[in-house]
Scaffold this motif. Structure first.
Motif, short mmCIF file in Angstrom:
data_model
loop_
_atom_site.label_atom_id
_atom_site.label_comp_id
_atom_site.label_asym_id
_atom_site.label_seq_id
_atom_site.Cartn_x
_atom_site.Cartn_y
_atom_site.Cartn_z
N ARG A 68 0.90 -1.28 -0.03
CA ARG A 68 -0.11 -0.06 -0.06
C ARG A 68 0.67 1.36 0.23
NH1 ARG A 68 -4.04 -0.29 4.75
NH2 ARG A 68 -1.90 -0.17 5.85
N ARG A 69 1.77 1.22 0.67
CA ARG A 69 2.76 2.45 0.80
C ARG A 69 3.58 2.53 -0.68
NH1 ARG A 69 7.22 3.41 5.48
NH2 ARG A 69 5.45 4.21 6.48
N ALA A 70 3.88 1.43 -1.24
CA ALA A 70 4.32 1.52 -2.35
C ALA A 70 3.45 2.16 -3.68
CB ALA A 70 4.78 0.07 -3.09
N VAL A 71 2.13 1.74 -3.42
CA VAL A 71 1.05 2.27 -4.36
C VAL A 71 0.88 3.73 -4.17
CG1 VAL A 71 -1.23 2.05 -4.98
CG2 VAL A 71 0.03 -0.10 -4.52
N TRP A 72 0.93 4.12 -3.06
CA TRP A 72 0.77 5.75 -2.86
C TRP A 72 2.00 6.35 -3.30
CZ3 TRP A 72 -3.43 8.28 -2.30
CH2 TRP A 72 -4.45 7.55 -1.67
N ALA A 73 3.26 5.83 -3.05
CA ALA A 73 4.54 6.42 -3.90
C ALA A 73 4.43 6.45 -5.21
CB ALA A 73 5.82 5.64 -3.28
N GLY A 74 3.91 5.49 -5.82
CA GLY A 74 3.94 5.54 -7.20
C GLY A 74 2.79 6.55 -7.58
N PHE A 75 1.65 6.86 -7.02
CA PHE A 75 0.68 7.55 -7.08
C PHE A 75 1.11 8.93 -7.13
CE2 PHE A 75 -3.00 10.09 -6.25
CZ PHE A 75 -4.15 9.53 -6.89
N ALA A 76 1.84 9.22 -6.08
CA ALA A 76 2.69 10.72 -5.72
C ALA A 76 3.58 10.87 -6.83
CB ALA A 76 3.11 10.92 -4.35
N ALA A 77 4.44 10.23 -7.34
CA ALA A 77 5.30 10.28 -8.44
C ALA A 77 4.73 10.55 -9.82
CB ALA A 77 5.95 8.94 -8.59
N LEU A 78 3.60 9.94 -10.03
CA LEU A 78 2.62 10.18 -11.41
C LEU A 78 2.23 11.59 -11.10
CD1 LEU A 78 0.69 6.75 -11.83
CD2 LEU A 78 2.70 7.77 -13.29
N ALA A 79 1.63 11.81 -10.29
CA ALA A 79 1.09 13.55 -10.33
C ALA A 79 2.34 14.23 -10.32
CB ALA A 79 0.41 13.48 -8.70
N PHE A 80 3.42 14.17 -9.65
CA PHE A 80 4.47 15.27 -9.78
C PHE A 80 4.84 15.14 -11.18
CE2 PHE A 80 8.79 15.95 -9.93
CZ PHE A 80 9.00 17.13 -9.30
N ALA A 81 5.20 13.84 -11.95
CA ALA A 81 5.48 14.10 -13.20
C ALA A 81 4.66 14.60 -14.19
CB ALA A 81 5.69 12.51 -13.80
N ALA A 82 3.36 14.47 -13.95
CA ALA A 82 2.29 15.23 -14.80
C ALA A 82 2.27 16.78 -14.55
CB ALA A 82 0.83 14.59 -14.30
N ILE A 83 2.69 17.11 -13.39
CA ILE A 83 2.72 18.56 -13.13
C ILE A 83 3.72 19.22 -13.87
CG2 ILE A 83 3.14 20.38 -11.51
CD1 ILE A 83 1.10 18.52 -9.38
N MET A 84 5.02 18.46 -13.71
CA MET A 84 6.12 19.18 -14.21
C MET A 84 6.01 19.07 -15.61
SD MET A 84 7.83 20.05 -11.45
CE MET A 84 9.19 20.74 -12.69
N ALA A 85 5.49 17.86 -16.54
CA ALA A 85 5.38 17.91 -17.85
C ALA A 85 4.58 18.96 -18.56
CB ALA A 85 4.64 16.75 -18.20
N GLN A 86 3.36 19.56 -17.71
CA GLN A 86 2.85 20.71 -18.06
C GLN A 86 3.51 22.18 -17.83
OE1 GLN A 86 -0.27 20.47 -19.62
NE2 GLN A 86 0.21 18.32 -19.56
N ILE A 87 4.42 22.16 -16.75
CA ILE A 87 4.98 23.21 -16.60
C ILE A 87 5.93 23.44 -17.65
CG2 ILE A 87 6.89 24.43 -15.13
CD1 ILE A 87 5.11 23.33 -12.71
N ALA A 88 6.61 22.32 -17.84
CA ALA A 88 7.91 22.29 -19.04
C ALA A 88 7.06 22.76 -20.33
CB ALA A 88 8.41 21.02 -19.40
N ILE A 89 5.94 22.19 -20.67
CA ILE A 89 5.22 22.64 -21.96
C ILE A 89 4.98 24.15 -21.98
CG2 ILE A 89 3.15 22.47 -23.26
CD1 ILE A 89 3.36 19.29 -22.42
N ALA A 90 4.39 24.65 -20.88
CA ALA A 90 3.94 26.16 -20.78
C ALA A 90 5.11 26.96 -20.66
CB ALA A 90 3.21 26.20 -19.64
N LEU A 91 6.20 26.54 -20.51
CA LEU A 91 7.42 27.83 -20.65
C LEU A 91 7.55 28.40 -21.87
CD1 LEU A 91 10.10 25.82 -18.42
CD2 LEU A 91 8.74 27.75 -17.82
#
Length: 236
Positions: free
Chosen positions: A73-96
């Motif tokens: 369960r802890r690993a699943v939440w770690a993966g969940f947080a990593a996906l959210a962070f990657a999605a946010i950073m991808a959008q920021i990189a595109i918007a620059l």
């Protein structure tokens, strides 16, 4: 049948590998539909994420079997947080703002093509991954109790079949409905389910070897007899 929770030598390494594989499966291959020609079957369309994603279920089975539901369960939440962070950073990189020059203009276009729908893909993936992974872990943990720790092959294949059914049913509909033709969405989801479950069958000898190694080295073989199976916590 269970042992006290304690520090483990290999858990952090497995968790890190799990997150890396999950990110690769969603940002390298998830958006591409590939096609191969097989004897007797003809053309088969599948998502390129199949190269990565079954490995995350492999790790999920190992975590639950050796360390228990709470550690997975802890690993699943770690993966969940990593996906959210990657999605946010991808959008920021595109918007620059893009630097002048044809090369960067082409580069920006490529980024938008690959990551432009990353919010939808990431949200679909997180939803499907979250539901499918917890289904997989829950079924495996319960089957381990029911079988008294026997028939590991039955537990890993059965739990993966249940988890992948949930995952594949959700992900491709949420991520690509309206972008791909409906018949292609259904075909790819069905093929993905068969391939991912088949991958687990083929990986059974490797699963046995890794599980045996970890149980011996960690001196751990946890049974989730008194486990609180709520997915909404991280503490183990």
């Amino acid at each position: 049948m269970s042992s006290p929770r304690r520090h483990h030598r290999y858990y952090d390494l497995i968790l890190a590998a799990f997150v890396v594989v999950l990110l690769c499966s969603n940002f390298i291959g998830a958006g591409k539909a590939a096609e191969i020609h097989l004897p007797y079957f003809g053309s088969v369309i599948f998502g390129a994420g199949i190269l990565f994603f079954p490995i995350s279920y492999f790790f999920g089975d190992i975590l639950t079997e050796v360390y228990g539901f709470a550690y997975d369960r802890r690993a699943v939440w770690a993966g969940f947080a990593a996906l959210a962070f990657a999605a946010i950073m991808a959008q920021i990189a595109i918007a620059l703002p893009v630097a002048p020059g044809q090369y960067m203009a082409n580069y920006q276009q490529g980024m938008e093509t690959v990551f432009g729908n990353s919010w939808r893909v990431a949200l679909a993936s997180m939803c499907a991954f979250w539901c499918g992974s917890f289904t997989n872990s829950y079924v495996l943990a319960k089957m381990k109790i029911w079988t008294q720790g026997r028939f590991l092959w039955m537990r890993t294949i059965g739990s993966t079949a249940a988890g992948e059914l949930v995952d594949s049913s959700l992900f491709y509909v949420l991520a690509f409905y309206g972008l791909w033709p409906l018949d292609e969405v259904i075909q790819v989801a069905f093929i993905q389910y068969l391939l991912k479950t088949g991958w687990e069958v083929l990986a059974t000898p490797l699963t046995y070897a890794v599980v045996a190694f970890l149980k011996r080295k960690e001196n751990e073989d946890f049974y989730d007899i008194h486990t609180n199976f709520t997915p909404f916590k991280v503490k183990v």
